[in-house]
Scaffold this active site. Structure first.
Site, PDB file in Angstrom:
ATOM      1  N   TRP A  52       0.826  -1.212   0.000  1.00  0.00           N
ATOM      2  CA  TRP A  52       0.000   0.000   0.000  1.00  0.00           C
ATOM      3  C   TRP A  52       0.850   1.247   0.000  1.00  0.00           C
ATOM      4  O   TRP A  52       0.409   2.298  -0.461  1.00  0.00           O
ATOM      5  CB  TRP A  52      -1.072  -0.036   1.073  1.00  0.00           C
ATOM      6  CG  TRP A  52      -0.760   0.205   2.531  1.00  0.00           C
ATOM      7  CD1 TRP A  52       0.339  -0.126   3.222  1.00  0.00           C
ATOM      8  CD2 TRP A  52      -1.670   0.812   3.473  1.00  0.00           C
ATOM      9  NE1 TRP A  52       0.187   0.213   4.540  1.00  0.00           N
ATOM     10  CE2 TRP A  52      -1.036   0.788   4.725  1.00  0.00           C
ATOM     11  CE3 TRP A  52      -2.960   1.337   3.385  1.00  0.00           C
ATOM     12  CZ2 TRP A  52      -1.630   1.296   5.885  1.00  0.00           C
ATOM     13  CZ3 TRP A  52      -3.552   1.832   4.541  1.00  0.00           C
ATOM     14  CH2 TRP A  52      -2.892   1.817   5.759  1.00  0.00           C
ATOM     15  N   TYR A 100      16.498  -6.707   6.534  1.00  0.00           N
ATOM     16  CA  TYR A 100      15.126  -6.579   7.007  1.00  0.00           C
ATOM     17  C   TYR A 100      14.633  -7.935   7.486  1.00  0.00           C
ATOM     18  O   TYR A 100      14.934  -8.968   6.875  1.00  0.00           O
ATOM     19  CB  TYR A 100      14.205  -6.054   5.891  1.00  0.00           C
ATOM     20  CG  TYR A 100      12.777  -5.891   6.376  1.00  0.00           C
ATOM     21  CD1 TYR A 100      12.407  -4.761   7.094  1.00  0.00           C
ATOM     22  CD2 TYR A 100      11.824  -6.883   6.158  1.00  0.00           C
ATOM     23  CE1 TYR A 100      11.112  -4.630   7.583  1.00  0.00           C
ATOM     24  CE2 TYR A 100      10.535  -6.761   6.636  1.00  0.00           C
ATOM     25  CZ  TYR A 100      10.186  -5.628   7.352  1.00  0.00           C
ATOM     26  OH  TYR A 100       8.913  -5.502   7.846  1.00  0.00           O
ATOM     27  N   GLN A 129      -1.895  -6.250   2.027  1.00  0.00           N
ATOM     28  CA  GLN A 129      -2.166  -4.976   2.684  1.00  0.00           C
ATOM     29  C   GLN A 129      -3.407  -4.350   2.059  1.00  0.00           C
ATOM     30  O   GLN A 129      -3.938  -4.862   1.065  1.00  0.00           O
ATOM     31  CB  GLN A 129      -0.954  -4.041   2.574  1.00  0.00           C
ATOM     32  CG  GLN A 129       0.124  -4.328   3.602  1.00  0.00           C
ATOM     33  CD  GLN A 129       1.242  -3.310   3.585  1.00  0.00           C
ATOM     34  OE1 GLN A 129       1.634  -2.797   2.537  1.00  0.00           O
ATOM     35  NE2 GLN A 129       1.789  -3.007   4.757  1.00  0.00           N
ATOM     36  N   ASP A 191      -0.173  -1.911  12.055  1.00  0.00           N
ATOM     37  CA  ASP A 191       0.372  -3.124  12.637  1.00  0.00           C
ATOM     38  C   ASP A 191       0.148  -3.274  14.139  1.00  0.00           C
ATOM     39  O   ASP A 191      -0.238  -4.336  14.617  1.00  0.00           O
ATOM     40  CB  ASP A 191       1.886  -3.185  12.386  1.00  0.00           C
ATOM     41  CG  ASP A 191       2.279  -2.932  10.955  1.00  0.00           C
ATOM     42  OD1 ASP A 191       1.438  -2.455  10.178  1.00  0.00           O
ATOM     43  OD2 ASP A 191       3.433  -3.199  10.603  1.00  0.00           O
ATOM     44  N   GLU A 420       7.676   9.622   9.218  1.00  0.00           N
ATOM     45  CA  GLU A 420       6.760   8.496   9.090  1.00  0.00           C
ATOM     46  C   GLU A 420       5.450   8.801   9.829  1.00  0.00           C
ATOM     47  O   GLU A 420       4.356   8.530   9.329  1.00  0.00           O
ATOM     48  CB  GLU A 420       7.427   7.254   9.666  1.00  0.00           C
ATOM     49  CG  GLU A 420       6.705   5.958   9.426  1.00  0.00           C
ATOM     50  CD  GLU A 420       7.489   4.769   9.954  1.00  0.00           C
ATOM     51  OE1 GLU A 420       6.991   3.634   9.792  1.00  0.00           O
ATOM     52  OE2 GLU A 420       8.599   4.944  10.518  1.00  0.00           O
TER      53      GLU A 420
END
Length: 455
Positions: A52, A100, A129, A191, A420
């Site tokens: 997304w 990651y 997502q 999340d 963010e």
């Protein structure tokens, strides 16, 4: 149902002082995070392509390069599985596996997902997502229709987008009520929301020594999910993988109907109707599906007393008690009952979501028992949800409210260095900086202007 192109248009929010510099800086962020085929959310914490995120990025990129915005979506959808799902991460093979977690070695999509139709040549996650992609494709097309038609952009993407929605409305109708379910807190995109706490308590976490968190190398522990919650995320993901990513065979310890996820599916169906009409085809099947989904969304998830949509836990069929920003995002649905839209507007202006230090919308009820102004999705205000709610306010004619929220988005984006997310009680920047969707959505508000029709 009224066509997307026939809807009235309204002026964009007044940009804060210095907006030419804001536009230039937003473009710089998107250029810096471009990999040549797609855009990473950030160069540090998120070094791959997220689903997304890329949809939101494409919405902003269209103002810089319609061709590049098309490429963003094309790259993502090239990794679509044969069953229709669009994975939430597409891994860049040039990035070291340890950069990651969970990385490609954990998901093992090309092997574990073979029966579900995972691509053999591209490693992805096995989760999804929110379905913002059809709306993004339609907006990208409108940025340069001639170039889009020359490249056959909509013609090529339409069957992929239709298959994506079909997957959600068949294999993911786990509650039998006609709405799509999510099977992991990562899937609704929010999340670490307190809305998932009750369902997560059923999950036995993976032992701490069995995984290594890469996110804490780039972010403060106080801003990120706790080790206990992360262990539960890993357990859910591993169980899904070990079930071959088979939605019917997996025993979902977490299964929830999320209002934001389904509202964006409705907006996507309306976008698919517009895409069909632009291609000279009949879009009524998509408008009819959007109407049915809207009725089901209201019937199953609306809480009139609380003035917010709530998630439904499919394990016991109850509505989740916590109030999150996802319960306000259904404002993007054009044909909500007027009373519902009005109550959502009132909730936005009330004590639960009226932040003291920013015009953005907190991710969780300010008066809630576990509100945390700093921790990921447990209180901080995000730019993508602000953009969606801004669009919803405009859709329902609440233009002054939309202008205030839009001005706040632009102000906070510039002041925070395209963070963010921000602390809603102080306005302090949190999470990663130079975050792609923050830059992209600020750019969209600066550039879309009054020519942009609404769904």
């Amino acid at each position: 149902m009224t066509s997307l192109a026939d809807r009235p248009v309204w002026p964009a929010p007044t940009a804060p002082a210095g907006h030419p510099a804001l536009r230039r800086d937003a473009a710089r962020v998107l250029t810096g995070n471009w990999t040549g085929t797609s855009t990473v959310p950030s160069r540090t914490l998120y070094p791959h392509q997220w689903s997304w995120d890329s949809a939101f990025v494409a919405i902003g990129l269209r103002h810089l390069s319609a061709r590049r915005a098309q490429r963003e979506l094309e790259t993502l959808l090239a990794a679509q599985w044969a069953d229709g799902r669009v994975p939430h991460i597409v891994f860049n093979p040039a990035v070291p596996h340890g950069a990651y977690f969970p990385g490609p070695d954990f998901w093992r999509s090309s092997r574990a997902g073979r029966a579900a139709g995972a691509p053999s040549a591209t490693e992805t996650s096995g989760m999804v997502q929110p379905p913002v992609h059809a709306l993004a494709a339609w907006l990208v097309h409108r940025a340069d229709p001639a170039e889009s038609r020359r490249r056959g952009f909509l013609t090529r993407l339409r069957p992929r987008l239709t298959a994506w929605h079909d997957y959600l409305l068949t294999r993911r109708d786990l509650g039998g009520g006609g709405l799509a379910a999510v099977v992991h807190p990562w899937e609704p995109g929010m999340d670490n929301s307190p809305c998932w706490d009750g369902a997560l308590r059923r999950v036995e976490p993976a032992p701490p020594g069995t995984f290594r968190r890469a996110d804490l190398r780039h972010g403060r522990a106080a801003d990120r999910p706790t080790d206990l919650d992360y262990g539960r995320y890993v357990r859910l993901a591993a169980d899904y993988r070990d079930a071959g990513y088979d939605d019917r065979a997996a025993r979902h310890a977490f299964a929830v109907e999320d209002p934001c996820f389904n509202a964006l599916l409705i907006a996507g169906e309306l976008a698919l109707a517009a895409i069909a009409r632009d291609l000279g085809e009949d879009g009524t099947a998509h408008t009819a599906r959007a109407e049915r989904l809207t009725r089901r969304l209201v019937a199953r998830l609306w809480d009139a007393e609380a003035g917010v949509f709530r998630a439904r836990d499919l394990h016991d069929g109850t509505l989740v008690g916590e109030r999150g920003v996802g319960g306000l995002v259904p404002l993007v649905v054009p044909h909500l009952p007027h009373a519902v839209a009005g109550r959502l507007r009132a909730t936005l202006a009330g004590p639960c979501f009226r932040a003291p230090a920013t015009r953005l919308v907190p991710s969780y009820d300010l008066t809630g028992p576990v509100f945390d102004a700093q921790r990921y999705w447990r209180g901080p205000a995000w730019f993508n949800t602000a953009w969606l709610i801004h669009r919803g306010l405009r859709t329902h004619g609440f233009h002054q409210d939309a202008a205030r929220l839009g001005h706040g988005l632009l102000t906070e984006a510039g002041r925070s260095g395209f963070a963010e997310y921000v602390d809603p009680t102080t306005g302090a920047a949190r999470g990663a900086r130079e975050f792609s969707w923050t830059a992209a959505l600020a750019l969209d508000l600066l550039c879309a202007g009054s020519e942009e029709p609404l769904p």
